[in-house]
Design a protein around this motif. Structure first.
Motif, PDB file in Angstrom:
ATOM      1  N   LEU A  36       0.858  -1.177   0.000  1.00 31.65           N
ATOM      2  CA  LEU A  36       0.000   0.000   0.000  1.00 31.65           C
ATOM      3  C   LEU A  36       0.901   1.236   0.000  1.00 31.65           C
ATOM      4  CD1 LEU A  36      -2.971   0.973   0.425  1.00 31.65           C
ATOM      5  CD2 LEU A  36      -2.511   0.891   2.853  1.00 31.65           C
ATOM      6  N   PRO A  37       0.662   2.212  -0.877  1.00 29.86           N
ATOM      7  CA  PRO A  37       1.497   3.418  -0.866  1.00 29.86           C
ATOM      8  C   PRO A  37       1.326   4.217   0.427  1.00 29.86           C
ATOM      9  CG  PRO A  37       0.202   3.282  -2.887  1.00 29.86           C
ATOM     10  CD  PRO A  37      -0.303   2.215  -1.963  1.00 29.86           C
ATOM     11  N   LEU A  38       2.416   4.696   0.950  1.00 31.67           N
ATOM     12  CA  LEU A  38       2.379   5.509   2.165  1.00 31.67           C
ATOM     13  C   LEU A  38       1.558   6.771   1.938  1.00 31.67           C
ATOM     14  CD1 LEU A  38       3.474   5.780   5.069  1.00 31.67           C
ATOM     15  CD2 LEU A  38       5.394   7.036   4.108  1.00 31.67           C
ATOM     16  N   SER A  39       1.586   7.306   0.733  1.00 33.36           N
ATOM     17  CA  SER A  39       0.826   8.519   0.423  1.00 33.36           C
ATOM     18  C   SER A  39      -0.684   8.290   0.565  1.00 33.36           C
ATOM     19  CB  SER A  39       1.151   9.015  -0.980  1.00 33.36           C
ATOM     20  OG  SER A  39       0.863   8.014  -1.936  1.00 33.36           O
ATOM     21  N   PHE A  40      -1.148   7.073   0.271  1.00 31.38           N
ATOM     22  CA  PHE A  40      -2.569   6.750   0.444  1.00 31.38           C
ATOM     23  C   PHE A  40      -2.952   6.821   1.922  1.00 31.38           C
ATOM     24  CE2 PHE A  40      -5.807   3.566   1.451  1.00 31.38           C
ATOM     25  CZ  PHE A  40      -6.861   4.032   0.691  1.00 31.38           C
ATOM     26  N   VAL A  41      -2.116   6.247   2.774  1.00 28.91           N
ATOM     27  CA  VAL A  41      -2.387   6.272   4.213  1.00 28.91           C
ATOM     28  C   VAL A  41      -2.311   7.709   4.724  1.00 28.91           C
ATOM     29  CG1 VAL A  41      -1.578   5.471   6.470  1.00 28.91           C
ATOM     30  CG2 VAL A  41      -1.589   3.915   4.532  1.00 28.91           C
ATOM     31  N   GLN A  42      -1.352   8.472   4.227  1.00 34.47           N
ATOM     32  CA  GLN A  42      -1.212   9.870   4.638  1.00 34.47           C
ATOM     33  C   GLN A  42      -2.480  10.653   4.312  1.00 34.47           C
ATOM     34  OE1 GLN A  42       2.065  11.915   2.790  1.00 34.47           O
ATOM     35  NE2 GLN A  42       1.287  13.916   3.387  1.00 34.47           N
ATOM     36  N   PHE A  43      -3.004  10.485   3.114  1.00 33.75           N
ATOM     37  CA  PHE A  43      -4.216  11.194   2.707  1.00 33.75           C
ATOM     38  C   PHE A  43      -5.440  10.681   3.466  1.00 33.75           C
ATOM     39  CE2 PHE A  43      -8.020  11.280   0.012  1.00 33.75           C
ATOM     40  CZ  PHE A  43      -8.179  12.649  -0.116  1.00 33.75           C
ATOM     41  N   THR A  44      -5.574   9.368   3.559  1.00 38.06           N
ATOM     42  CA  THR A  44      -6.764   8.771   4.168  1.00 38.06           C
ATOM     43  C   THR A  44      -6.875   9.079   5.647  1.00 38.06           C
ATOM     44  OG1 THR A  44      -6.654   6.995   2.553  1.00 38.06           O
ATOM     45  CG2 THR A  44      -8.038   6.608   4.466  1.00 38.06           C
ATOM     46  N   LEU A  45      -5.750   9.052   6.364  1.00 42.10           N
ATOM     47  CA  LEU A  45      -5.762   9.290   7.809  1.00 42.10           C
ATOM     48  C   LEU A  45      -5.451  10.736   8.182  1.00 42.10           C
ATOM     49  CD1 LEU A  45      -4.102   6.017   9.145  1.00 42.10           C
ATOM     50  CD2 LEU A  45      -6.489   6.484   8.595  1.00 42.10           C
ATOM     51  N   ALA A  46      -5.487  11.627   7.208  1.00 39.00           N
ATOM     52  CA  ALA A  46      -5.378  13.078   7.403  1.00 39.00           C
ATOM     53  C   ALA A  46      -4.094  13.496   8.111  1.00 39.00           C
ATOM     54  CB  ALA A  46      -6.608  13.613   8.144  1.00 39.00           C
ATOM     55  N   PHE A  47      -2.950  12.988   7.649  1.00 43.15           N
ATOM     56  CA  PHE A  47      -1.674  13.439   8.176  1.00 43.15           C
ATOM     57  C   PHE A  47      -1.237  14.679   7.408  1.00 43.15           C
ATOM     58  CE2 PHE A  47      -1.423   9.056   9.710  1.00 43.15           C
ATOM     59  CZ  PHE A  47      -0.950   9.274  11.000  1.00 43.15           C
ATOM     60  N   ALA A  48      -0.566  15.587   8.105  1.00 42.27           N
ATOM     61  CA  ALA A  48      -0.120  16.826   7.471  1.00 42.27           C
ATOM     62  C   ALA A  48       1.034  16.596   6.514  1.00 42.27           C
ATOM     63  CB  ALA A  48       0.280  17.839   8.542  1.00 42.27           C
ATOM     64  N   ASP A  49       1.938  15.688   6.868  1.00 37.87           N
ATOM     65  CA  ASP A  49       3.088  15.427   6.001  1.00 37.87           C
ATOM     66  C   ASP A  49       3.483  13.954   6.075  1.00 37.87           C
ATOM     67  OD1 ASP A  49       4.172  15.348   8.514  1.00 37.87           O
ATOM     68  OD2 ASP A  49       5.556  17.004   8.212  1.00 37.87           O
ATOM     69  N   GLU A  50       4.377  13.566   5.178  1.00 40.20           N
ATOM     70  CA  GLU A  50       4.769  12.160   5.079  1.00 40.20           C
ATOM     71  C   GLU A  50       5.578  11.697   6.283  1.00 40.20           C
ATOM     72  OE1 GLU A  50       7.529   9.798   2.066  1.00 40.20           O
ATOM     73  OE2 GLU A  50       5.694  10.553   1.115  1.00 40.20           O
ATOM     74  N   SER A  51       6.374  12.577   6.872  1.00 41.54           N
ATOM     75  CA  SER A  51       7.198  12.172   8.011  1.00 41.54           C
ATOM     76  C   SER A  51       6.344  11.832   9.234  1.00 41.54           C
ATOM     77  CB  SER A  51       8.227  13.250   8.352  1.00 41.54           C
ATOM     78  OG  SER A  51       7.587  14.438   8.749  1.00 41.54           O
ATOM     79  N   SER A  52       5.278  12.590   9.469  1.00 37.71           N
ATOM     80  CA  SER A  52       4.400  12.259  10.600  1.00 37.71           C
ATOM     81  C   SER A  52       3.644  10.961  10.333  1.00 37.71           C
ATOM     82  CB  SER A  52       3.428  13.398  10.898  1.00 37.71           C
ATOM     83  OG  SER A  52       2.622  13.675   9.779  1.00 37.71           O
ATOM     84  N   CYS A  53       3.331  10.695   9.078  1.00 38.19           N
ATOM     85  CA  CYS A  53       2.680   9.433   8.720  1.00 38.19           C
ATOM     86  C   CYS A  53       3.641   8.265   8.937  1.00 38.19           C
ATOM     87  CB  CYS A  53       2.203   9.481   7.278  1.00 38.19           C
ATOM     88  SG  CYS A  53       1.281   8.028   6.764  1.00 38.19           S
ATOM     89  N   GLU A  54       4.917   8.436   8.560  1.00 41.33           N
ATOM     90  CA  GLU A  54       5.918   7.399   8.784  1.00 41.33           C
ATOM     91  C   GLU A  54       6.079   7.098  10.271  1.00 41.33           C
ATOM     92  OE1 GLU A  54       9.756   7.896   7.005  1.00 41.33           O
ATOM     93  OE2 GLU A  54       8.880   8.397   5.064  1.00 41.33           O
ATOM     94  N   GLU A  55       6.099   8.148  11.099  1.00 43.51           N
ATOM     95  CA  GLU A  55       6.208   7.965  12.550  1.00 43.51           C
ATOM     96  C   GLU A  55       5.030   7.154  13.078  1.00 43.51           C
ATOM     97  OE1 GLU A  55       6.633  11.732  14.483  1.00 43.51           O
ATOM     98  OE2 GLU A  55       8.419  12.236  13.312  1.00 43.51           O
ATOM     99  N   PHE A  56       3.829   7.461  12.580  1.00 41.39           N
ATOM    100  CA  PHE A  56       2.651   6.711  13.016  1.00 41.39           C
ATOM    101  C   PHE A  56       2.762   5.247  12.622  1.00 41.39           C
ATOM    102  CE2 PHE A  56      -1.462   4.871  11.878  1.00 41.39           C
ATOM    103  CZ  PHE A  56      -2.076   4.870  13.119  1.00 41.39           C
ATOM    104  N   VAL A  57       3.140   4.982  11.368  1.00 45.79           N
ATOM    105  CA  VAL A  57       3.255   3.603  10.881  1.00 45.79           C
ATOM    106  C   VAL A  57       4.271   2.827  11.719  1.00 45.79           C
ATOM    107  CG1 VAL A  57       3.986   2.186   8.921  1.00 45.79           C
ATOM    108  CG2 VAL A  57       2.459   4.116   8.550  1.00 45.79           C
TER     109      VAL A  57
END
Length: 104
Positions: free
Chosen positions: A56-77
């Motif tokens: 699954l692309p990280l960008s999809f999770v970033q958009f779907t879970l309303a993260f402001a940027d990719e680095s905060s999404c990576e931290e969550f994952v």
């Protein structure tokens, strides 16, 4: 009206509606929704990991879970023990859903 829609989205486990409402929250209600954010993200993560395979692309999770940027999404994952594949030049960063499922 917005509060009732948020309540309905939470009760129905409709993470898509919740994060859409979070992104368009009127006035100061976004700050109130911040209290629910982590719980909803974790619940949505469990559903997403079970639904999508093998990656699954990280960008999809970033958009779907309303993260402001990719680095905060990576931290969550990483905090939910998700498995990120190594970055390849010219390709989006991917989450290995099969390996991430074992951490659930």
């Amino acid at each position: 009206k917005h509060a009732l829609q948020v309540l309905s989205a939470c009760n129905l486990c409709n993470y898509y509606a919740f994060f859409r409402l979070y992104s368009s929250a009127p006035n100061m209600s976004g700050y109130i929704m911040d209290f629910l954010l982590t719980r909803q993200r974790c619940a949505a993560w469990r559903m997403i990991i079970k639904a999508y395979s093998p990656t699954l692309p990280l960008s999809f999770v970033q958009f779907t879970l309303a993260f402001a940027d990719e680095s905060s999404c990576e931290e969550f994952v990483e905090s939910v023990r998700g498995v990120l594949r190594p970055a390849e030049p010219g390709r989006p960063r991917l989450i290995d859903t099969h390996q991430s499922r074992s951490a659930l």
